[in-house]
Motif scaffolding. Structure first.
Motif, PDB file in Angstrom:
ATOM      1  N   UNK A   1     -26.546  52.931 -78.980  1.00 45.85           N
ATOM      2  CA  UNK A   1     -27.166  51.833 -78.807  1.00 45.85           C
ATOM      3  C   UNK A   1     -28.798  51.829 -79.393  1.00 45.85           C
ATOM      4  N   UNK A   2     -28.989  52.862 -79.990  1.00 43.07           N
ATOM      5  CA  UNK A   2     -30.372  53.217 -80.695  1.00 43.07           C
ATOM      6  C   UNK A   2     -31.518  53.152 -79.344  1.00 43.07           C
ATOM      7  N   UNK A   3     -30.957  53.629 -78.340  1.00 47.73           N
ATOM      8  CA  UNK A   3     -32.192  53.775 -77.212  1.00 47.73           C
ATOM      9  C   UNK A   3     -32.703  55.131 -76.829  1.00 47.73           C
ATOM     10  N   UNK A   4     -32.461  56.188 -77.689  1.00 45.63           N
ATOM     11  CA  UNK A   4     -32.988  57.403 -77.328  1.00 45.63           C
ATOM     12  C   UNK A   4     -34.539  57.566 -77.803  1.00 45.63           C
ATOM     13  N   UNK A   5     -34.950  56.729 -78.800  1.00 45.74           N
ATOM     14  CA  UNK A   5     -36.289  56.668 -79.095  1.00 45.74           C
ATOM     15  C   UNK A   5     -36.862  55.097 -78.516  1.00 45.74           C
ATOM     16  N   UNK A   6     -36.199  54.512 -77.542  1.00 42.23           N
ATOM     17  CA  UNK A   6     -36.699  53.217 -77.032  1.00 42.23           C
ATOM     18  C   UNK A   6     -37.888  53.467 -76.037  1.00 42.23           C
TER      19      UNK A   6
END
Length: 386
Positions: free
Chosen positions: A46-51
């Motif tokens: 979900x592309x959340x690791x750098x959110x």
């Protein structure tokens, strides 16, 4: 002259054999910008690791609770934050109970080893290594059935001499990317009085309209004989794992799960980041659909170029190349063209099935897809010349 003992000789010989077979593995220190490559190797679906929302939650929790949980969850390592995450996971996935571990690997070890004790354990051939290890730790008889073969599962259950049995399967398989026949497996376990354990590592946050996982999508979330394991380190962009199930299952793991009892609890920062990710999924239910769309686009792109792949159920798209050397070369070709791709070789995959493992992300752009197409075109050209 007496020969000097060399206790390390066998390890050097084994390492040389692995290198000759193209199976040597190397640690690579990733930089913050990862050399500017488009990431198709991680599990950050979900592309959340750098959110920013996850990072801020982790920072706030670290300032409140400290950098570590300080002990086993049965001693000092269980905080109010852990309880909040467990309640939030239950609400999100519509589960009765939840127990958080410090990794998804350990969640699988506890669930299968504890629930499979003194029982027949039926394990699918494509299961993750953590399930394979858990089967061994159960010290029970294990029957490995062919990939997605429900008939073989039911036969193993029907022929057993044990009073109890569990069937354990990945939901979305970690390399092939296809989906387990969960409804059929559940029907077989009901007929044969067995428990079904489903690893949702690659399906939570990806499968179903709101990313509630494959068990939920199959209509099995409320079934008492279904146990779910999951990781917080893929779609949820954090670290850790969890088991979801009936209260009796959760209590059994608290009382007897060795990888729960004897392990330090998940760090507060990771707990808070996972909580923030679940909230994002709840508030942005469109994200799982983006991941699945991008995965289908990657698979279609590969097929158009003559590369062997599967129809992805979730985010995982394998590009089968055959020998380990071909997969290593293809990964290098991709990197030279701006794409980081996973490279899977035995024992992660069967002999002759080495592959690139591409993982879709919800935030891949059209420009990213154009670069990826260029990289896969070069892989297809490389394959023709080999």
């Amino acid at each position: 002259m007496e020969q000097t003992p060399d206790p390390l000789a066998r390890f050097r010989a084994a390492a040389a054999s692995r290198e000759a077979a193209g199976l040597k593995r190397t640690l690579r220190a990733r930089t913050p910008d990862d050399d500017g490559l488009i990431d198709l190797a991680s599990n950050d679906y979900l592309g959340l690791a750098r959110d920013e929302r996850l990072m801020e939650a982790a920072i706030a929790a670290t300032r409140t609770w400290g950098t570590g949980s300080t002990g086993s969850r049965l001693v000092t390592g269980s905080t109010a934050l852990h309880a909040r995450l467990e309640a939030r996971l239950c609400a999100f996935a519509e589960a009765e109970g939840s127990l958080v571990f410090s990794s998804g690997y350990l969640a699988n070890l506890a669930a299968v080893a504890a629930l499979g004790k003194d029982a027949l354990v039926v394990s699918e051939a494509g299961n993750h290594a953590s399930i394979v290890d858990a089967c061994r730790l159960s010290r029970s008889r294990v029957v490995v059935t062919p990939h997605r073969d429900v008939t073989a599962v039911e036969k193993a259950l029907a022929d057993r001499h044990e009073d109890h049995a569990i069937v354990v399967t990945d939901a979305v398989f970690s390399v092939d990317g296809d989906l387990a026949p969960l409804a059929e497996l559940h029907a077989a376990t009901v007929r044969q009085d067995a428990l079904l354990v489903v690893d949702e590592a690659h399906s939570i946050g990806v499968i179903g309209p709101r990313g509630q996982g494959a068990v939920h999508a199959a209509g099995l979330a409320a079934e008492p004989g279904v146990v779910r394991t999951l990781t917080l380190s893929k779609s949820l962009g954090s670290q850790g794992g969890a088991v979801l199930g009936a209260p009796e299952v959760i209590q059994t793991l608290v009382d007897t799960g060795r990888s729960f009892i004897f392990d330090t609890g998940l760090a507060p920062g990771s707990v808070a980041a996972a909580l923030a990710a679940v909230d994002i999924l709840h508030n942005q239910p469109e994200l799982p659909g983006y991941v699945r769309t991008r995965a289908r686009e990657l698979a279609s792109m590969a097929r158009e170029l003559g590369l062997e792949t599967n129809d992805p159920a979730g985010a995982v798209v394998p590009i089968v190349l055959g020998p380990p050397e071909a997969a290593l070369r293809a990964a290098l070709v991709c990197a030279e063209r701006g794409v980081r791709a996973g490279c899977f070789r035995p024992p992660s995959v069967p002999v002759g099935r080495s592959c690139l493992r591409l993982t879709a992300r919800a935030n891949l752009s059209s420009d990213d897809l154009a670069v990826i197409k260029g990289a896969l075109t070069a892989v297809a050209e490389m394959k023709v010349t080999m």
